[in-house]
Design an enzyme around this catalytic site. Structure first.
Site, PDB file in Angstrom:
ATOM      1  N   LYS A   1       1.067  -1.028  -0.027  1.00 29.78           N
ATOM      2  CA  LYS A   1      -0.087   0.032  -0.113  1.00 29.78           C
ATOM      3  C   LYS A   1       0.939   1.304  -0.070  1.00 29.78           C
ATOM      4  O   LYS A   1       1.737   1.586   0.893  1.00 29.78           O
ATOM      5  CB  LYS A   1      -0.870  -0.074   1.271  1.00 29.78           C
ATOM      6  CG  LYS A   1      -1.753   1.184   1.169  1.00 29.78           C
ATOM      7  CD  LYS A   1      -2.701   1.282   2.477  1.00 29.78           C
ATOM      8  CE  LYS A   1      -3.182   2.757   2.326  1.00 29.78           C
ATOM      9  NZ  LYS A   1      -3.750   3.091   3.761  1.00 29.78           N
TER      10      LYS A   1
ATOM     11  N   GLY B   1      -8.314   9.551   8.982  1.00 31.15           N
ATOM     12  CA  GLY B   1      -8.579   9.462  10.533  1.00 31.15           C
ATOM     13  C   GLY B   1      -9.878  10.462  10.886  1.00 31.15           C
ATOM     14  O   GLY B   1      -9.975  10.828  12.361  1.00 31.15           O
TER      15      GLY B   1
ATOM     16  N   ASN C   1      -9.867   1.805   9.305  1.00 30.04           N
ATOM     17  CA  ASN C   1      -9.014   1.586  10.760  1.00 30.04           C
ATOM     18  C   ASN C   1      -9.388   2.335  11.852  1.00 30.04           C
ATOM     19  O   ASN C   1     -10.273   1.971  12.859  1.00 30.04           O
ATOM     20  CB  ASN C   1      -7.732   2.036  10.340  1.00 30.04           C
ATOM     21  CG  ASN C   1      -6.649   1.647  11.405  1.00 30.04           C
ATOM     22  OD1 ASN C   1      -5.595   2.086  11.335  1.00 30.04           O
ATOM     23  ND2 ASN C   1      -6.871   1.055  12.754  1.00 30.04           N
TER      24      ASN C   1
ATOM     25  N   ALA D   1      -9.678   5.678   3.860  1.00 30.27           N
ATOM     26  CA  ALA D   1      -9.688   6.917   4.597  1.00 30.27           C
ATOM     27  C   ALA D   1     -10.934   7.726   4.677  1.00 30.27           C
ATOM     28  O   ALA D   1     -11.603   7.973   3.768  1.00 30.27           O
ATOM     29  CB  ALA D   1      -8.565   7.905   4.116  1.00 30.27           C
ATOM     30  N   GLY D   2     -11.259   8.240   5.845  1.00 25.43           N
ATOM     31  CA  GLY D   2     -12.400   8.865   6.043  1.00 25.43           C
ATOM     32  C   GLY D   2     -13.667   8.219   6.628  1.00 25.43           C
ATOM     33  O   GLY D   2     -14.915   8.752   7.040  1.00 25.43           O
TER      34      GLY D   2
END
Length: 279
Positions: free
Chosen positions: A121, A182, A230, A208-209
């Site tokens: 990644k 995040g 995550n 992301a987000g």
């Protein structure tokens, strides 16, 4: 009451669905998980197992050789017979640094028995405040790594033209952010994400987000091949429960994508026929 056959037909949607395939490798789940920000390793492992994710990404720079084979190591605690490691170059600010860390990631995979794993990644982030990926650096590093035989999964701002360029240099997926990493803001770039999905011939993974399971549902409904989550899990009040919610959300989104939504109307349409009314 719905018949047994109607439930079977619904199940058939996923049973006969095309698998998620990245660079020739088949994955059973369309949910990928990160491993950072958990309170402890037990919580991380429990969340990952509950999510039924097939791919787990690990930040190579955070791994130390002295911990790699420890019983307390997160990697050593994962069921690597069913989980594919995705080393990432998180924390890298330059092309050269990302290339070096990608090589270290391949070594990590070899040490844990995934000898043919050359997935990476790719993250090149030189902006410490907003953590937006460097488009030029990402493209340069991607082209180099692809030429070295890596399966490159590049993290990028949702720019349709950059997405096409990354695909043209040979990237195995496109990984546009939904909103700042995040932040948990959800899908803030819907129009661009949809263009990328429509124009791509490789899997598009929303990264992301994402803040909650409804964001994952929406991403998959609009045609994304997978989502990577995550913070939404690790920073929730109950990470294991949120991991389950994400797993169900991805399945729900895929059902809806395959079923195809109804056409929208600008006016109300009755759900019952107007004929045969009892007066």
């Amino acid at each position: 009451m719905a018949s047994i056959s109607s439930f079977a037909q619904a199940d058939d949607l996923l049973r006969f669905d095309k698998d998620l395939i990245i660079d020739g490798k088949v994955f059973r789940s369309r949910l990928m998980l990160g491993t950072g920000k958990y309170k402890n390793m037990q919580e991380a492992v429990s969340s990952i197992v509950t999510s039924q994710a097939s791919i787990v990404t690990v930040a190579v720079r955070r791994l130390q050789d002295t911990k790699l084979h420890s019983q307390r190591s997160l990697i050593a605690s994962l069921p690597l017979d069913s989980i594919w490691l995705l080393p990432n170059t998180a924390g890298c600010t330059t092309v050269q640094e990302a290339i070096r860390v990608a090589s270290l990631g391949h070594e990590v995979c070899q040490r844990v028995g995934q000898l043919h794993n050359k997935f990476v990644k790719l993250e090149v982030i030189s902006d410490p405040q907003y953590l937006l990926p460097d488009p030029i650096g990402t493209l340069k590093a991607a082209e180099y790594l692809v030429n070295k035989g890596y399966s490159v999964l590049p993290y990028m701002f949702p720019d349709p033209m950059l997405a096409k360029q990354l695909e043209e240099v040979g990237c195995s997926t496109i990984m546009p952010l939904a909103s700042p990493i995040g932040s948990g803001q959800g899908l803030k770039n819907m129009e661009n994400l949809q263009i990328i999905i429509n124009n791509s011939s490789v899997p598009v993974i929303i990264d992301a987000g994402i803040g909650t399971s409804s964001d994952a549902v929406k991403a998959i409904e609009m045609g994304a091949s997978a989502v990577l989550v995550n913070s939404a899990i690790a920073q929730s009040q109950n990470p294991v429960a949120m991991a389950k919610a994400m797993q169900l959300g991805v399945c729900a989104g895929r059902y809806a994508y395959l079923a195809k939504r109804m056409k929208q109307s600008g006016v109300a349409l009755p759900s019952s026929p107007s004929t045969g009314l009892v007066i």
